[in-house]
Design a protein around this motif. Structure first.
Motif, PDB file in Angstrom:
ATOM      1  N   PHE A 295       0.857  -1.183   0.000  1.00  0.00           N
ATOM      2  CA  PHE A 295       0.000   0.000   0.000  1.00  0.00           C
ATOM      3  C   PHE A 295       0.889   1.228   0.000  1.00  0.00           C
ATOM      4  N   LEU A 296       0.618   2.145  -0.902  1.00  0.00           N
ATOM      5  CA  LEU A 296       1.312   3.428  -0.947  1.00  0.00           C
ATOM      6  C   LEU A 296       0.303   4.501  -0.561  1.00  0.00           C
ATOM      7  N   SER A 297       0.649   5.257   0.474  1.00  0.00           N
ATOM      8  CA  SER A 297      -0.313   6.240   0.967  1.00  0.00           C
ATOM      9  C   SER A 297       0.415   7.409   1.605  1.00  0.00           C
ATOM     10  N   ARG A 298      -0.237   8.564   1.597  1.00  0.00           N
ATOM     11  CA  ARG A 298       0.318   9.758   2.218  1.00  0.00           C
ATOM     12  C   ARG A 298      -0.011   9.767   3.712  1.00  0.00           C
TER      13      ARG A 298
ATOM     14  N   ALA B 162      -1.220  14.082  11.429  1.00  0.00           N
ATOM     15  CA  ALA B 162      -0.542  12.965  12.091  1.00  0.00           C
ATOM     16  C   ALA B 162       0.948  13.266  12.222  1.00  0.00           C
ATOM     17  N   ASP B 163       1.521  12.859  13.329  1.00  0.00           N
ATOM     18  CA  ASP B 163       2.975  12.980  13.525  1.00  0.00           C
ATOM     19  C   ASP B 163       3.626  11.766  12.868  1.00  0.00           C
ATOM     20  N   PHE B 164       3.799  11.837  11.583  1.00  0.00           N
ATOM     21  CA  PHE B 164       4.276  10.700  10.785  1.00  0.00           C
ATOM     22  C   PHE B 164       5.484  11.142   9.973  1.00  0.00           C
TER      23      PHE B 164
ATOM     24  N   LEU C 222       6.195   3.711   2.251  1.00  0.00           N
ATOM     25  CA  LEU C 222       6.344   2.258   2.404  1.00  0.00           C
ATOM     26  C   LEU C 222       6.800   1.899   3.808  1.00  0.00           C
ATOM     27  N   VAL C 223       7.643   2.765   4.389  1.00  0.00           N
ATOM     28  CA  VAL C 223       8.114   2.589   5.763  1.00  0.00           C
ATOM     29  C   VAL C 223       8.152   3.973   6.406  1.00  0.00           C
ATOM     30  N   GLY C 224       7.557   4.101   7.559  1.00  0.00           N
ATOM     31  CA  GLY C 224       7.576   5.381   8.246  1.00  0.00           C
ATOM     32  C   GLY C 224       7.341   5.227   9.726  1.00  0.00           C
TER      33      GLY C 224
END
Length: 726
Positions: free
Chosen positions: A194-197, A202-204, A221-223
């Motif tokens: 899944f690719l998403s913003r 959010a503190d992302f 992909l990784v965060g």
């Protein structure tokens, strides 16, 4: 030249009395009461397993490095319940967190309102324990928008991922930047994601992303998602432990969740042994589909046509090694040169050229004449069988002959001025060791002959004898065979033999692939003109890279014939070295050990793993002090932040060697000490901006260690899959 990045890390910096001092830029302080002593954090990971490949892959990474973990299998009806008592307790009046990190299959694998998830969340908040979501759906609960809101859900084969600036400054700074997901079969979806913003507000922080197929921006992909006093590493693609995209990111995932403070070590290793140097290798006959002069042809069938390097091939090997800054290990047969001189009026230009610059390579004793040193072979039949005595017992090559082969070759090297580690030995075809089906036991005369010649390290074939074991005074060092055939000096010969082995009988092949449960037949024979560069080279390079990235120190081996004529080994080796340079930053060099160093590494790993599985190793952190106890004689293997020192009775010494932004190594207990105590570098106070320690920079591959540094240890081949307690 590639830059070496300064890596900024987010890690727990101090566990001070009265509160957990957390360098997380504004997360609330721990609710631990001021009067309580600083908690103890055990260096062990909790892996909650759901049977999927993502959590199994992380467990395999921990296994390979020698990092302890405990598995709770959600599919096991008898599993323990995850509650406050399971996660923490008290030791000597001090609060203890039993796990330094938690790995979940996704952001919440439990039923809605589960008390187990509530217990985990409270535990993570209280002790600043990071959580990895091994593979989770992009959704607001993980800090991301749903994929339907401008993102993507589907196959991610072949996408080009990118380490972001935050990823470079954080857990993935050892990577050069961009890398491509595997796409080995266009007809098969090999990876899904899944690719998403990040969700608004959010503190992302995205560490690895990729372009959205719509062409409108990029998706994570990784965060890292910070919320509710907790930290989660959110991974939104699924992978197994063998896929290159996972192997590339695995180190950073483990560094992030352990905050660079963990037991175990890891390196990327690659060594190449070249067998039969000074001898010659029989050539594959493309008409007979066998090798005249060797045991796969019937006696008298065909005409032998040996392959032997020339002085030009030797010069090319010297130049290639220097230009690539990569040392080959030449396993030599001195008798091959003596025989050549006898047949050519006393001249051997090949031996003269190679011995002109002996320091360009490492040299390994491969026996004087390269005889088969197991049972005596009866080659009157194909396949050959062991000759037997009148009473039916197996007839073996004797101790004196084995000893002569070792000693004569050693003397030849001394006379030629070759730098030699006399404790290393590669027997011809790994003979003397058991070989199924013909010889199910080692030659009983092998071990005494090894003792006669003080051999400490004996090569074995990893495809047949992968586990290090004792043979008399020696330990085996298993080697990966590369599928670049010993009996091929030209690309066309390699392709012809490859087609013979890997095509069906209906396609003109041997049908071996049809009869084997582990070998897949080619869909069609390879083109003789393009099959080698287009199929064999990329496949063999990918297989070898799999070993390199799996923390596997075992050497690979080819033959001198592969450095002759068309020099077919170099395209494979170049592809591996080029690909590695594209993927990794300069502070994460390829480690190129000699055979004895590999043997020592495997022996040390076995002792470490054995002690860990027996429950004889304990390790914990209190504040910035790490304490590890281990059985006497067991070297402690650990990875720590740059600047970590070892506490000694008379002072302190640097610990480990810089690698991939951390320091890692092994340290034995010293007299008067029952373990190893490490002091972590000082860190900023809670709530202060956290730049972390300077990124550790690796010295030149053969350069000296800093004064007082412990022995560097680059670990880990794959061990067992995720299982219970380890």
């Amino acid at each position: 030249m590639k830059r070496i990045r300064v890596r900024r890390t987010l890690r727990t910096t101090a566990l001070a009395a009265g509160a957990l001092a957390i360098a997380l830029g504004g997360l609330p302080a721990s609710p631990v009461q001021a009067a309580e002593p600083a908690p103890r954090i055990d260096l062990r990971v909790l892996v909650v397993f759901d049977g999927g490949p993502a959590t199994a892959a992380i467990a395999a990474e921990l296994d390979g490095a020698g990092t302890p973990y405990t598995v709770v299998d959600l599919e096991d009806a008898g599993r323990p319940v995850i509650d406050a008592a399971f996660l923490a307790d008290e030791i000597d009046g001090r609060p203890r967190a039993k796990y330094q990190a938690v790995v979940l299959p996704n952001d919440n694998p439990f039923p809605a309102g589960s008390p187990e998830m509530a217990a985990l969340a409270a535990y993570e908040r209280t002790y600043a324990i990071p959580q990895v979501d091994a593979y989770t759906y992009a959704r607001p609960q993980a800090g991301l928008e749903y994929p339907v809101n401008g993102g993507y859900a589907g196959p991610v084969d072949g996408i080009t991922a990118q380490v972001t600036a935050a990823g470079e400054d954080g857990p993935f700074g050892y990577l050069e930047g961009a890398f491509t997901f595997e796409d080995n079969d266009p007809a098969v979806d090999e990876s899904w994601g899944f690719l998403s913003r990040p969700r608004a507000g959010a503190d992302f922080t995205t560490y690895v992303d990729a372009p959205l197929p719509s062409g409108t921006g990029r998706g994570s992909l990784v965060g890292e998602y910070r919320h509710d006093g907790r930290r989660e590493l959110v991974v939104t693609f699924v992978a197994n432990q063998y896929q290159q995209q996972f192997r590339l990111l695995a180190r950073g995932i483990v560094d992030w969740m352990t905050q660079e403070v963990r037991l175990g070590t890891s390196r990327n290793w690659f060594s190449v042994h070249v067998d039969d140097v000074f001898a010659s290798d029989d050539r594959w006959d493309t008409e007979l589909d066998c090798t005249p002069g060797d045991v796969d042809c019937r006696p008298g069938e065909g005409t032998p046509d040996p392959i032997r390097m020339t002085p030009g091939d030797a010069a090319h090997a010297v130049e290639w090694s220097r230009s690539r800054d990569f040392t080959l290990d030449l396993a030599y047969n001195g008798g091959g040169s003596v025989e050549y001189r006898e047949e050519h009026g006393g001249a051997d230009p090949l031996a003269d050229r190679l011995t002109e610059e002996p320091e360009a390579f490492r040299w390994i004793n491969h026996t004087y004449d390269h005889p088969y040193l197991g049972c005596e072979q009866d080659v009157s039949v194909v396949p050959w069988k062991c000759a037997v005595n009148a009473d039916g017992t197996v007839r073996y090559v004797g101790r004196d002959e084995i000893s002569r082969q070792i000693a004569d070759n050693r003397r030849w090297a001394e006379d030629a001025g070759l730098p030699l580690d006399s404790g290393e030995l590669v027997t011809g075809e790994h003979s003397g060791l058991k070989l199924l089906p013909q010889q199910p036991e080692d030659n009983p005369h092998l071990a005494p002959a090894l003792a006669d010649n003080a051999v400490g390290w004996l090569a074995s074939d990893n495809s047949r004898d992968p586990v290090q074991r004792q043979v008399g005074p020696a330990l085996t060092v298993s080697r990966h065979p590369m599928n670049v055939f010993y009996n091929a000096g030209r690309e066309a010969e390699q392709v012809d033999e490859y087609n013979w082995i890997y095509t069906s009988r209906a396609q003109g092949g041997s049908g071996i692939c049809e009869d084997s449960a582990t070998t897949t037949c080619l869909d069609a024979p390879l083109d003789p003109a393009t099959g080698y560069p287009d199929h064999i080279v990329p496949l063999e390079a990918r297989i070898a890279m799999g070993h390199v990235l799996a923390n596997d120190p075992r050497p690979h081996f080819i033959h001198q014939s592969n450095l002759a004529e068309d020099r077919i080994a170099y395209p494979v080796l170049d592809r591996i070295l080029d690909r590695y340079a594209e993927l990794y930053a300069d502070d994460t060099p390829l480690v190129n050990p000699r055979m004895s160093d590999v043997g020592e590494e495997l022996r040390e790993r076995a002792a470490w793993d054995g002690a860990m599985q027996a429950g004889r190793i304990t390790a914990y952190r209190i504040g910035d002090t790490v304490t590890v106890t281990a059985p006497p004689g067991t070297a402690v293997r650990a990875t720590m932040p740059a600047g970590t020192t070892r506490v000694l009775q008379d002072g302190a010494a640097a610990f480990g060697e810089p690698y991939a932004g951390t320091v890692s190594g092994s340290a034995p207990s010293r007299p008067g000490q029952d373990g190893v105590t490490l002091s972590l570098p000082s860190a900023p106070a809670a709530g202060a901006p956290s730049s972390g320690p300077a990124r550790a920079t690796a010295p030149a591959p053969d350069g000296p260690l800093p004064a007082g540094a412990e022995r560097p240890v680059p670990p880990g081949a794959e061990r067992r899959p995720a299982g219970a307690e380890r």
